[in-house]
Enzyme design. Structure first.
Site, mmCIF file in Angstrom:
data_model
loop_
_atom_site.group_PDB
_atom_site.id
_atom_site.type_symbol
_atom_site.label_atom_id
_atom_site.label_comp_id
_atom_site.label_asym_id
_atom_site.label_seq_id
_atom_site.Cartn_x
_atom_site.Cartn_y
_atom_site.Cartn_z
ATOM 1 C CG HIS A 93 1.082 -52.412 24.707
ATOM 2 N ND1 HIS A 93 0.754 -53.093 25.556
ATOM 3 C CD2 HIS A 93 0.786 -50.941 24.781
ATOM 4 C CE1 HIS A 93 -0.036 -51.673 26.367
ATOM 5 N NE2 HIS A 93 0.414 -50.715 25.979
ATOM 6 C CD GLU A 94 3.550 -49.670 22.576
ATOM 7 O OE1 GLU A 94 3.178 -48.088 22.070
ATOM 8 O OE2 GLU A 94 3.829 -48.922 23.997
ATOM 9 C CG HIS A 128 -1.857 -47.648 21.752
ATOM 10 N ND1 HIS A 128 -3.126 -47.213 22.637
ATOM 11 C CD2 HIS A 128 -0.738 -48.013 22.580
ATOM 12 C CE1 HIS A 128 -3.043 -47.982 24.051
ATOM 13 N NE2 HIS A 128 -1.229 -48.264 24.024
ATOM 14 C CG HIS A 168 -7.824 -48.372 19.077
ATOM 15 N ND1 HIS A 168 -8.201 -47.416 20.492
ATOM 16 C CD2 HIS A 168 -9.392 -47.555 18.117
ATOM 17 C CE1 HIS A 168 -9.539 -47.438 20.976
ATOM 18 N NE2 HIS A 168 -10.438 -47.756 19.952
#
EC number: 3.4.24.59
Length: 811
Positions: free
Chosen positions: A593-594, A597, A600
């Site tokens: 999940h992290e 980010h 991105h």
């Protein structure tokens, strides 16, 4: 999770499943070399970062932990945090903030002077973006230090820095001259024709920010607005800092309640803990520390509903002060919205988000809740209560009212025990696992600790799987995945003395573009922080330097590639340290999940700071991170990544199947509970709060609102605790917490469209990269989705578009 901040918008801050019968399909692409793969694993898992145990040659020396990550101790090379030469001490941080403020003031004077010329007008928006970058780089690193650093002196300096810069930012947001010059430029068609699309976009963003900061107010009202904004920020910072605190450190139980504990081991634990109680003891009373594992064991194993209730409420109670802080910043936000002429803070927040207005959010949440409740939630509750006498005779509404939040884990234990007995066929007896009451799982290697809280609901499969997912294995596996999807890989990067906040824990990775060998940015990874929940911090955003900026001077503060400052991202988790640290599947999800980010931030390459990476709409920014959870739950990905930490054997597919089945036992219920949190967030920032202000600030009672939302939505309803005072997203994601669910729905549609057939597909990865990730904030999110999904009806981004996403997702 957090995105970067614009000049005037600084915020403190499951996916599709595939059939297990589908075989992993690895597209024929070039993956990272074995040497780099082993180096990544070793950097996180080994005492000495060597390959194949060799440490007597040049290659072995390269992998020395001291050489790589603990800096040069002879003083030959040193720097500050993140290679910012100012950040060598707490005093240096304060000095950096003062220098940044001076730079900003000088730049403002320059812009005001030069805007009288044609070239000054053409450069104006780029310089506004530079101004934003100067301040955000300072406040972002200060926020990171405040949250993460172990040394209180650094934390105090960070708080001082935050206050210095935030106050100045608020002054700039209400600077009438800066705003007036910007408006003139944006309304000059001849000038606009000579600007890039990025410059126009940033100009419009900053114009909106000025106007949303009360630029049209009279001077006295603007001063009040700045003071109010700063007060909200201070209260929010306090609220977030105390969100993990308990109302009381201990909870007492009577001798009768003690007797209701059936498990003798737990009783002995209670007696040992009670002996350590520091307060005045009463006869016939036992004392349990709430920060221990004992309350969780009681909730899982104790048949007394009253005792489980007492433990549950104790664990979910916020202090009275914490609830009062929440009441105050909710009231102040309503007052702020009223000053700006908005119906509510939610209307203010959503004006330029994907959802556009709170009515669309409420419609989305209501439809989601109805669909969940009528389909999967009731099925899950029926299955959960199947072993409880008399529950099968209850109507749906009676069943919902009967199952309390403190019953969840107790019933889940019984449900999974029954499920395991029919699926594992005695595997449990033949597997070396910890007892049901241990808080961590140890393997036969006593130095290896799993970074998870384990309880009796953990299956043998879930416990065994930890051995196949060390931190190094997961990071090396992610590099392999990103190489397949995007042709991007991780490379271990040596650190210099002073570059990191903890030399023993922190690792640095170079994010490498394999196609041209260029560095895209840097990751700093701290997986065993003692004080931080899993978080993503954008410390520096990508930006192309303006022509007048000094590369050498800039290089003292950021890491450069030619005339670009490179993005710097820190990922911090609170896993338990081990040698190596082994991860639960939930923790694997967290890293994926992290890392969504982080990628991105790396891939969203723009010229201007305000549009780079994660600097996009708040209800769009979670899509890359949530989509990564689809990869972490796909057995075709996990089977390729996982390998035993000692033997190197691949993870057995049957273990993945068992564990995944058990993890999804209450998936719909958990989604429903998250929707309740999103609904609470909307209620606390609604028009009704603004109307209550007529009765005074003290009329805001968040506890009453929380309990009413729980009563209305029912599933695992909480009408007793003050848990809402422990929910930090009410501040950091005020009025936009729904974005987690909206982005889950969007990510699910993207997964089904692009990756469900083959999660290793280069074609799918490039399409996703080109249509979603690379744009940062330069392209309308709905246009990105319309192009990626080839669904033209999404482009309008209206209520119908949200409905389409809801109908096509599989939450």
């Amino acid at each position: 999770m957090r995105s970067g901040s614009r000049l005037s918008n600084y915020l403190v801050r499951l996916s599709g499943r595939v059939s297990f019968t589908q075989k992993r399909s690895l597209t024929n692409v070039k993956l990272p070399s074995n040497v780099n793969y082993e180096r990544l694993k070793a950097a996180f898992d080994s005492d000495e970062h060597t390959l194949n145990g060799k440490n007597n040659n040049n290659e072995g020396k390269l992998f020395s932990k001291t050489a790589l990550f603990q800096g040069q101790k002879d003083g030959s090379a040193s720097t500050g945090l993140f290679k910012n030469s100012y950040l060598t001490s707490p005093q240096g941080l304060v000095q950096f903030s003062k220098k940044s403020k001076l730079q900003a003031q000088t730049l403002v004077d320059e812009m005001t002077r030069d805007v009288l010329t044609h070239q000054g007008k053409l450069d104006y928006i780029k310089k506004l973006d530079q101004l934003s970058d100067i301040l955000c780089r300072t406040i972002d690193v200060a926020e990171f230090i405040r949250v993460v650093h172990d040394d209180q002196k650094w934390v105090d300096a960070a708080q001082q820095t935050h206050e210095i810069i935030f106050e100045y930012m608020n002054q700039l947001n209400t600077n009438v001259e800066l705003y007036a010059n910007l408006v003139k430029i944006l309304e000059d068609k001849d000038l606009i024709s000579q600007l890039s699309d990025e410059e126009i976009k940033v100009g419009e963003y900053l114009r909106q920010d000025f106007e949303r900061s009360g630029i049209h107010m009279d001077p006295q009202s603007r001063d009040q607005f700045v003071s109010l904004t700063q007060e909200i920020s201070i209260m929010g910072s306090h609220f977030n800092n105390e969100s993990s605190s308990l109302k009381s450190d201990w909870i007492s139980i009577t001798s009768n309640e003690f007797s209701a504990i059936e498990d003798r081991f737990i009783q002995s634990e209670v007696m040992r803990a009670s002996a350590l109680y520091p307060g005045k003891k009463e006869s016939g009373t036992y004392y349990i520390p709430l920060a221990s594992a004992i309350p969780y064991r009681i909730m899982i194993q104790c048949g007394s509903g009253n005792l489980r209730k007492k433990m549950w409420i104790g664990l979910h109670e916020a202090s009275d002060e914490q609830v009062q802080v929440l009441n105050h910043f909710v009231a102040y936000r309503a007052l702020l919205a009223k000053m700006l002429g908005y119906d509510s803070y939610a209307h203010y927040q959503l004006e330029h988000k994907m959802a556009k207005k709170p009515e669309n959010v409420l419609s989305f949440l209501t439809n989601l809740q109805e669909n969940l409740k009528n389909s999967q939630v009731l099925k899950e509750l029926r299955a959960l209560s199947a072993l409880q006498q008399g529950y099968s005779l209850l109507s749906d509404e009676e069943l919902i009212r009967q199952i309390k939040p403190w019953d969840r884990d107790f019933l889940l234990k019984s449900f999974e025990a029954k499920k395991l007995s029919s699926t594992e066929n005695g595997e449990k007896a033949s597997t070396d696992t910890s007892t049901s009451t241990t808080t961590s799982t140890t393997t036969t290697d006593s130095t290896t600790t799993t970074a998870t809280f384990s309880n009796s609901t953990d299956s043998v499969a879930i416990k065994r799987l930890c051995e196949y997912f060390s931190i190094g294995t997961v990071i090396a596996g992610l590099s392999k995945l990103f190489s397949a999807l995007y042709n991007i890989s991780f490379v271990v990067e040596p650190t210099v003395k002073g570059e990191v906040w903890n030399e023993k824990r922190v690792r640095k990775l170079n994010v490498l573009n394999n196609s041209n060998g260029e560095t895209m940015g840097y990751l700093y990874l701290d997986f065993c922080s003692p004080k931080v929940f899993p978080s993503h911090f954008t410390v520096v955003c990508l930006r192309q330097l303006n022509k007048a900026e000094s590369v050498s001077e800039h290089g003292d503060m950021v890491q450069l590639s030619k005339d670009y400052q490179l993005p710097v991202v820190a990922l911090v988790c609170n896993f338990t340290s081990g040698n190596p640290t082994l991860l639960s599947l939930d923790q694997v999800d967290t890293i994926f999940h992290e890392m969504g980010h982080a990628m991105h931030s790396m891939i969203g390459r723009t010229q201007l700071h305000n549009l780079s990476g994660t600097r996009c709409a708040t209800d769009f920014v979670e899509i890359p991170s949530v989509l990564m959870e689809s990869f972490s739950k796909d057995p075709r990905v996990l089977s390729e990544i996982g390998c035993h930490y000692r033997t190197g054997e691949p993870v057995p597919i049957n273990l993945l199947e068992q564990a995944q089945s058990q993890r999804s036992a209450l998936e719909a219920c958990e989604t429903f509970v998250q929707s309740k949190m999103a609904m609470l967030d909307q209620e606390l920032h609604s028009k009704e709060i603004v109307e209550l202000l007529r009765q005074g600030l003290e009329a805001i009672n968040s506890t009453e609102i929380y309990h009413q939302v729980e009563r209305d939505l029912e599933i695992f309803a909480d009408e007793w605790s003050t848990w809402h005072g422990k929910f930090p997203h009410l501040f950091s994601y005020g009025a936009v917490y729904y974005s987690y669910l909206l982005d889950r729905a969007i990510a699910n549609v993207l997964w089904q469209k692009l990756f469900a057939k083959d999660p290793w597909s280069r074609d799918a990865g490039i399409k996703y990269k080109e249509e979603i990730l690379k744009w940062g904030g330069t392209k309308d999110p709905w246009a990105c989705l319309a192009d990626a999904l080839q669904m033209e009806e999404l482009r309008k981004g209206d209520a119908h578009a949200m409905q389409i996403i809801g109908e096509n997702s599989k939450l």
